[in-house]
Write an enzyme that holds these catalytic residues in place. Structure first.
Site, mmCIF file in Angstrom:
data_model
loop_
_atom_site.group_PDB
_atom_site.id
_atom_site.type_symbol
_atom_site.label_atom_id
_atom_site.label_comp_id
_atom_site.label_asym_id
_atom_site.label_seq_id
_atom_site.Cartn_x
_atom_site.Cartn_y
_atom_site.Cartn_z
ATOM 1 N N GLU A 113 0.666 -1.318 -0.625
ATOM 2 C CA GLU A 113 -0.021 -0.406 0.124
ATOM 3 C C GLU A 113 0.453 1.344 -0.252
ATOM 4 O OE1 GLU A 113 -3.429 -0.450 2.159
ATOM 5 O OE2 GLU A 113 -3.590 1.548 2.603
ATOM 6 N N ASP A 141 -2.974 -3.149 3.058
ATOM 7 C CA ASP A 141 -3.231 -2.624 4.094
ATOM 8 C C ASP A 141 -5.073 -3.939 4.529
ATOM 9 O OD1 ASP A 141 -1.520 -1.557 4.844
ATOM 10 O OD2 ASP A 141 -2.346 0.639 5.171
ATOM 11 N N TYR A 168 -1.489 -3.933 12.836
ATOM 12 C CA TYR A 168 -2.509 -2.517 12.026
ATOM 13 C C TYR A 168 -3.360 -1.854 13.160
ATOM 14 C CZ TYR A 168 -4.777 -0.608 8.193
ATOM 15 O OH TYR A 168 -5.820 0.083 7.313
#
Ligand SMILES: [Zn+2]
Ligand SMILES: [Zn+2]
Length: 730
Positions: A9, A107, A313
């Site tokens: 990403e 992600d 995350y």
């Protein structure tokens, strides 16, 4: 020709992933338009990793719908959107690279799926036989990577659709409503009025609170406090009913207090002070705000820590560690300032983490490896340390305290004292972000009589509710289902940048915000009520679940929007009048000396601010304004020339200065004398420019009536000019 293309990403995430997959043996290709990483692995063969920079396409209106003056209903009824490329360099890399398989390693959430799909579309357009797979992971660690790349899954179109439906719906709502409100009030260009599906209900909540504060009628009440003593320990007791609403009654009770208090009741209880539950995004942002890191910044730092492989995350609603290797993380965090806490945690017979809400989402925000303190910016370290500290606290034990409730009889009135003593400080010992304190009471016995050493009658007033802080507002948005964990900080940012709100710990709405909210409440309640946007939020979740399609949800939202627009058009005149009045009021600087109309703050076509007469073009009175620094209009006039006085706070100067707005007023001479010779010589040059500027603004004012902004929702870009007109002009 490669065996595998891997898509990340962001560049930092790409570098971390390539490092892990190649065991540090990757080659970095720095092309002018894009940096990529090349390496070989036994299970993926010859690989190239191409990092994106978030979305590489953006949804926008087709050209024929891009003017702010296009028929709004027609836009809604048409197929007005298209996706355009925003990163030509990356697209070029994707086009030029060939491989047998393509692995999306963006992600792992809706937005990541949508971003990954953009790359897939570009590659498949060239080579339709490329095999597409998805690596799904919650942290950039070798364990997670090895696991994700050995268990590749298909790309989840539903997830990507849910993300894209948000993009499309928010563009329709934001642009259509913003265009309606801005064009019907004539506030286009720099002053445009932003309206949005999530931002407007959020703003309404802030305004609602402000009105509660403004309308709050404070009422007086009284409290009585005593100081008691036993064996030289002094402690406090207060009147049991706490608030006494009547002054005469309070004074009577107070005057009846004698010298002695008798213990009539004692209650001791053991109480647990619970350790925190694992961090979800909302709580993370709230705790970061307590440390003075604002929401937008905290999210940015967390993302960075994630991409560099230090934390998991950071976008999640989950509050339960599922599939998190806690023992390994504790080992990873060794050799640091966290050692003492880790020792304590490991001394427990068994580690049983706390838990809150369990979702199918990513695990709670937690550290994965030790970040090097010396390599992090102090603010990044502060955020990292918060995440580690919180993680460790969830692994330790609850604190235990002994509480005492003591009641005293004082001439027939009951007073109470509360004590709290820790039996076991538990997690409080390793968690620096709380300040739970002890309150020590001496050992008391029922029936004993203690001397009263002091007494106090306190006169108080009820307080209005407090304003929202960034932390409490994000929490409220979560509760009302406004926006998502990923979008909330950006929504706040938008409200700040449109000058609708100010302040971080106490968010205050501007007058314009109040008027916009009030007007929308009067004429299009749905825009500012959380129900409508929560319903759409729910429908987007259903896309993810596969119960609704993107097209259906976007169509539904367009129908809602069309109904709202109908009501708005019916009330266009009232809306316009109300908002324009507020806008003018907010910009009134004083009275024009030529015609006695209002002097108002204006913005020239070049984006420069100045003061002009509201009767323009009938009256052409105008004054230049400093372009740098913060200007406050004082409502005062110059004693000498009667022009308005303004206050200027320059960025590097501590105190604001007040001066007359009229450049030729002799009061400004004194002010000029305070400048150095260099400044003065500059100012004579600048005077010439100021004169030109003044002429310029008058011409621009005429032109201003015919500017038609082109951009969709963004502010039309103003031509940037060197700003040399400062205070020296005067
Ligand atoms: Zn005038
Ligand atoms: Zn003056």
């Amino acid at each position: 020709m490669y065996d595998t293309i891997i898509i990340s990403e962001k560049p930092i995430a790409g570098q971390s992933i390539a490092q892990i997959l190649s065991d540090g043996k990757m080659k970095t290709n720095r092309e002018k338009w894009q940096t990529t990483f090349e390496f070989d692995t036994s299970f993926l063969g010859r690989c190239i990793l191409i990092p994106l920079k978030g979305h590489i396409t953006d949804v926008d209106f087709k050209k024929e719908y891009s003017s702010w003056y296009t028929d709004l209903k027609n836009i809604i009824k048409s197929d007005a959107l298209f996706y355009k490329t925003t990163q030509p360099g990356i697209v070029r890399s994707l086009n030029e690279t060939e491989a047998k398989r393509l692995i999306i390693a963006t992600d792992a959430d809706r937005e990541g799926e949508s971003i990954g799909r953009e790359a897939v579309k570009i590659i498949l357009a060239k080579k339709s036989k490329t095999k597409v797979e998805r690596a799904y992971f919650s942290a950039i660690t070798s364990d997670e990577m090895n696991n994700a790349f050995s268990k590749l899954i298909p790309l989840n179109e539903k997830l990507a659709d849910a993300a894209d439906s948000r993009r499309e719906i928010d563009l329709y709502w934001g642009a259509i409503l913003t265009r309606f409100l801005s064009t019907s009030t004539g506030l286009v260009g720099k002053d445009f009025l932003s309206v949005g599906r999530v931002q407007s209900p959020t703003l309404a909540k802030i305004v609602e609170r402000e009105l509660e504060i403004e309308n709050f009628k404070s009422s007086p009440y009284w409290e009585i406090k005593l100081e008691l003593e036993k064996q030289k320990t002094k402690f406090e007791a207060e009147y049991k009913k706490r608030r006494i609403l009547n002054k005469a009654e309070a004074e009577k009770i107070f005057s009846n207090i004698g010298q002695k208090a008798k213990v009539i009741n004692l209650e001791k209880k053991e109480m647990a002070i619970k350790r925190p539950v694992p961090l979800n995004t909302t709580d993370f942002l709230r705790f970061a705000a307590n440390l003075n890191v604002d929401a937008m910044k905290a999210m940015e730092i967390a993302e960075n820590l994630y991409m560099r492989g230090y934390i998991s995350y950071p976008r999640t609603d989950n509050q339960t560690y599922v599939g998190v290797n806690i023992d390994k993380i504790l080992v990873n965090l060794r050799g640091s300032e966290f050692d003492k806490a880790i020792d304590k945690i490991l001394k427990q017979e068994k580690i049983t983490p706390s838990k809150g809400v369990t979702t199918k989402d990513h695990p709670p925000v937690h550290p994965v490896t030790l970040a090097p303190k010396e390599k992090l910016h102090p603010e990044d370290w502060k955020v990292y340390k918060l995440i580690v500290g919180h993680f460790l606290a969830t692994l330790y034990k609850d604190a235990k305290a002994l509480t005492t409730n003591a009641e005293f009889d004082v001439n027939g009135e009951v007073f109470i004292s509360k004590g709290l003593i820790f039996i076991d400080r538990g997690w409080l010992d390793i968690y620096p972000y709380t300040n739970q304190k002890e309150a020590v009471l001496p050992e008391l016995v029922i029936g004993e009589i203690l001397p009263i050493t002091n007494k106090e009658l306190l006169s108080k007033k009820t307080q209005p509710p407090v304003r929202y802080s960034q932390g409490t507002l994000i929490k409220l948005m979560e509760k009302l289902n406004l926006g998502t964990k990923s979008t909330r900080p950006a929504i706040l940012q938008k409200l700040y940048s449109r000058d609708y709100i100010s302040g971080k710990k106490q968010i205050k709405p501007s007058n314009m915000a109040k008027t916009v909210v009030k007007t929308l409440e009067d004429y299009a309640k749905h825009i500012v009520s959380p129900e409508m946007t929560a319903k759409l939020e729910d429908e987007m979740n259903q896309i993810e679940e596969g119960d609704l399609t993107k097209d259906k949800v976007v169509e539904d939202s367009k129908k809602m929007l069309l109904e709202i627009l109908d009501t708005l058009y019916k009330n266009k005149k009232e809306i316009s009048t109300t908002i324009r009045a507020t806008h003018q009021q907010a910009n009134v600087v004083g009275k024009c000396q030529r015609c006695n109309a209002n002097l108002v703050k204006r913005t020239s076509k070049l984006g420069k601010i100045f003061v002009g007469c509201s009767q323009f073009p009938k009256c052409t009175q105008s004054y230049p304004l400093p372009q740098k620094g913060e200007i406050t209009f004082t409502n005062k006039v110059c004693e000498l020339c009667k022009a308005p006085l303004i206050q200027l706070k320059q960025p590097l100067k501590k105190d604001p200065v007040e001066f007359c707005i009229n450049p030729s007023c002799s009061t400004n001479k004194d002010y000029q004398n305070s400048f150095s010779k260099k400044d003065l010589s500059n100012s004579s040059l600048n005077k010439e420019e100021a004169r030109n500027e003044k002429k310029g603004t008058e011409i621009n004012l005429q032109k201003a009536n015919i500017i038609k902004p082109k951009a969709s929702i963004k502010t039309p870009k103003l031509k940037k000019e060197k700003e040399n007109q400062t205070i020296n002009n005067f």
